[in-house]
Design a protein around this motif. Structure first.
Motif, PDB file in Angstrom:
ATOM      1  N   ARG A 126      39.780  28.255  32.098  1.00 61.34           N
ATOM      2  CA  ARG A 126      38.457  28.878  31.950  1.00 61.34           C
ATOM      3  C   ARG A 126      37.556  28.692  33.172  1.00 61.34           C
ATOM      4  N   ASP A 127      37.640  27.563  33.858  1.00 63.78           N
ATOM      5  CA  ASP A 127      36.727  27.276  34.958  1.00 63.78           C
ATOM      6  C   ASP A 127      37.374  27.472  36.330  1.00 63.78           C
ATOM      7  N   MET A 128      38.140  28.538  36.480  1.00 69.08           N
ATOM      8  CA  MET A 128      38.804  28.809  37.752  1.00 69.08           C
ATOM      9  C   MET A 128      37.781  29.168  38.824  1.00 69.08           C
ATOM     10  N   THR A 129      38.021  28.687  40.041  1.00 67.75           N
ATOM     11  CA  THR A 129      37.216  29.116  41.177  1.00 67.75           C
ATOM     12  C   THR A 129      37.715  30.490  41.634  1.00 67.75           C
ATOM     13  N   VAL A 130      36.966  31.126  42.512  1.00 73.17           N
ATOM     14  CA  VAL A 130      37.376  32.428  43.035  1.00 73.17           C
ATOM     15  C   VAL A 130      38.720  32.315  43.749  1.00 73.17           C
ATOM     16  N   GLU A 131      38.883  31.259  44.529  1.00 69.43           N
ATOM     17  CA  GLU A 131      40.137  31.067  45.272  1.00 69.43           C
ATOM     18  C   GLU A 131      41.322  30.914  44.324  1.00 69.43           C
ATOM     19  N   GLU A 132      41.141  30.129  43.253  1.00 71.73           N
ATOM     20  CA  GLU A 132      42.214  29.964  42.269  1.00 71.73           C
ATOM     21  C   GLU A 132      42.524  31.278  41.558  1.00 71.73           C
ATOM     22  N   ALA A 133      41.486  32.043  41.246  1.00 69.86           N
ATOM     23  CA  ALA A 133      41.682  33.320  40.555  1.00 69.86           C
ATOM     24  C   ALA A 133      42.434  34.313  41.440  1.00 69.86           C
ATOM     25  N   ILE A 134      42.076  34.369  42.720  1.00 73.83           N
ATOM     26  CA  ILE A 134      42.764  35.285  43.631  1.00 73.83           C
ATOM     27  C   ILE A 134      44.219  34.866  43.817  1.00 73.83           C
ATOM     28  N   GLU A 135      44.457  33.564  43.850  1.00 74.16           N
ATOM     29  CA  GLU A 135      45.841  33.070  43.933  1.00 74.16           C
ATOM     30  C   GLU A 135      46.638  33.509  42.712  1.00 74.16           C
ATOM     31  N   LEU A 136      46.009  33.435  41.522  1.00 70.82           N
ATOM     32  CA  LEU A 136      46.674  33.879  40.292  1.00 70.82           C
ATOM     33  C   LEU A 136      46.892  35.384  40.314  1.00 70.82           C
ATOM     34  N   VAL A 137      45.917  36.140  40.795  1.00 70.80           N
ATOM     35  CA  VAL A 137      46.072  37.592  40.919  1.00 70.80           C
ATOM     36  C   VAL A 137      47.268  37.922  41.808  1.00 70.80           C
ATOM     37  N   ASP A 138      47.386  37.225  42.918  1.00 68.14           N
ATOM     38  CA  ASP A 138      48.515  37.460  43.823  1.00 68.14           C
ATOM     39  C   ASP A 138      49.847  37.150  43.141  1.00 68.14           C
ATOM     40  N   LYS A 139      49.870  36.097  42.324  1.00 70.59           N
ATOM     41  CA  LYS A 139      51.100  35.784  41.578  1.00 70.59           C
ATOM     42  C   LYS A 139      51.444  36.900  40.619  1.00 70.59           C
ATOM     43  N   CYS A 140      50.433  37.454  39.957  1.00 68.87           N
ATOM     44  CA  CYS A 140      50.661  38.563  39.027  1.00 68.87           C
ATOM     45  C   CYS A 140      51.196  39.783  39.761  1.00 68.87           C
ATOM     46  N   ILE A 141      50.605  40.099  40.910  1.00 70.39           N
ATOM     47  CA  ILE A 141      51.038  41.267  41.679  1.00 70.39           C
ATOM     48  C   ILE A 141      52.468  41.085  42.176  1.00 70.39           C
ATOM     49  N   ILE A 184      41.205  44.887  44.183  1.00 66.90           N
ATOM     50  CA  ILE A 184      40.566  43.787  43.460  1.00 66.90           C
ATOM     51  C   ILE A 184      39.055  43.932  43.605  1.00 66.90           C
ATOM     52  N   LYS A 185      38.345  43.929  42.480  1.00 66.54           N
ATOM     53  CA  LYS A 185      36.881  43.963  42.511  1.00 66.54           C
ATOM     54  C   LYS A 185      36.345  42.792  41.696  1.00 66.54           C
ATOM     55  N   ILE A 186      35.210  42.271  42.118  1.00 64.48           N
ATOM     56  CA  ILE A 186      34.647  41.055  41.522  1.00 64.48           C
ATOM     57  C   ILE A 186      33.175  41.291  41.193  1.00 64.48           C
ATOM     58  N   VAL A 187      32.690  40.626  40.156  1.00 67.54           N
ATOM     59  CA  VAL A 187      31.269  40.677  39.814  1.00 67.54           C
ATOM     60  C   VAL A 187      30.800  39.258  39.523  1.00 67.54           C
ATOM     61  N   ASP A 188      29.666  38.891  40.135  1.00 66.60           N
ATOM     62  CA  ASP A 188      29.062  37.581  39.910  1.00 66.60           C
ATOM     63  C   ASP A 188      27.551  37.728  40.044  1.00 66.60           C
ATOM     64  N   GLU A 189      26.846  36.633  40.228  1.00 65.39           N
ATOM     65  CA  GLU A 189      25.387  36.716  40.313  1.00 65.39           C
ATOM     66  C   GLU A 189      24.914  37.535  41.515  1.00 65.39           C
ATOM     67  N   GLU A 217      33.692  45.398  45.856  1.00 63.69           N
ATOM     68  CA  GLU A 217      35.113  45.338  46.162  1.00 63.69           C
ATOM     69  C   GLU A 217      35.402  44.021  46.850  1.00 63.69           C
ATOM     70  N   TYR A 218      36.474  43.364  46.443  1.00 63.79           N
ATOM     71  CA  TYR A 218      36.812  42.062  47.029  1.00 63.79           C
ATOM     72  C   TYR A 218      37.944  42.179  48.048  1.00 63.79           C
ATOM     73  N   ALA A 219      39.020  42.868  47.678  1.00 63.84           N
ATOM     74  CA  ALA A 219      40.166  42.952  48.596  1.00 63.84           C
ATOM     75  C   ALA A 219      41.146  44.019  48.125  1.00 63.84           C
ATOM     76  N   TRP A 220      42.040  44.403  49.020  1.00 62.50           N
ATOM     77  CA  TRP A 220      43.182  45.259  48.692  1.00 62.50           C
ATOM     78  C   TRP A 220      44.454  44.448  48.875  1.00 62.50           C
ATOM     79  N   ARG A 221      45.463  44.842  48.137  1.00 66.57           N
ATOM     80  CA  ARG A 221      46.797  44.281  48.341  1.00 66.57           C
ATOM     81  C   ARG A 221      47.734  45.442  48.596  1.00 66.57           C
ATOM     82  N   GLU A 222      48.048  45.663  49.863  1.00 65.30           N
ATOM     83  CA  GLU A 222      48.865  46.802  50.252  1.00 65.30           C
ATOM     84  C   GLU A 222      50.271  46.328  50.604  1.00 65.30           C
TER      85      GLU A 222
END
Length: 204
Positions: A148-163, A179-184, A189-194
């Protein structure tokens, strides 16, 4: 072979989608953006029939903007999710949309949130979710590695594993993801994975 997934972390939510526009055995384009920015702090990732997806997401985007214009305040993420669900439910009894939606947003009072809305107007607030054939693999990876308390870096690492898992296991895997992100700070847009850039070129 669409793949849309998202998750909620510590102070943010993100949505990831493939960028392939496909009909039957043909790929029409590989840079289709399936994650719409609804307003300054909301994202909507969608999968389904291309016409329904584009028409319905644009309809929701314009109505969210209309509400803010008329009332001077934006809809909360929960209110936008319930409005979207209501429009899908109304259409279901007339001319249904073949579209599945992940709605992510950030509110000052409640923080980040993610809503799962499917084509038969089911609505659930979730921590992680996925649609499409890629969900078989992305959900499995998120079940194992998500917390639940993943940092952005951890979340992007998980996204890359999923991809990586989608690309290696799905028989017809989409090459590119956005990849798009929403926060305060807002939705962006955060990044592309090509796939071309991810594959190292070796020269003889």
């Amino acid at each position: 072979m669409e793949c849309v997934f998202g998750l909620v972390g510590k102070g943010f939510a993100l949505v990831v989608a493939d960028t392939s526009a496909v009909h039957s055995i043909l790929v029409h384009k590989s840079n289709e953006d399936k994650v719409m920015i609804l307003d300054s702090h909301k994202l909507m990732g969608a999968s389904g029939e291309p016409g329904d997806r584009v028409q319905f997401t644009e309809y929701i985007q314009k109505n969210v903007a209309l509400y803010q214009f008329r009332n001077g305040i934006p809809l909360t993420t929960a209110a936008a999710a319930n409005f979207t669900r209501g429009e899908l439910a109304t259409a279901l009894r007339k001319n249904p949309y073949s579209v599945n939606i992940l709605l992510a947003g950030y509110d000052k009072e409640t923080g980040p949130s993610l809503y799962y809305i499917d084509y038969i107007a089911s609505l659930h607030k979730v921590d992680k979710a996925a649609f499409g054939y890629g969900s078989y693999f992305s959900l499995a990876m998120m079940d194992r590695h998500y917390h639940r308390d993943m940092t952005v870096e951890e979340a992007i690492e998980l996204v890359d594993k999923c991809i990586i898992e989608i690309r290696s296991r799905l028989v017809v895997a989409p090459p590119n993801f956005i990849i798009k992100i929403v926060d305060e700070k807002g939705a962006r847009e955060y990044a592309w994975r090509e796939s071309i850039k991810d594959t190292p070129l070796t020269s003889k």
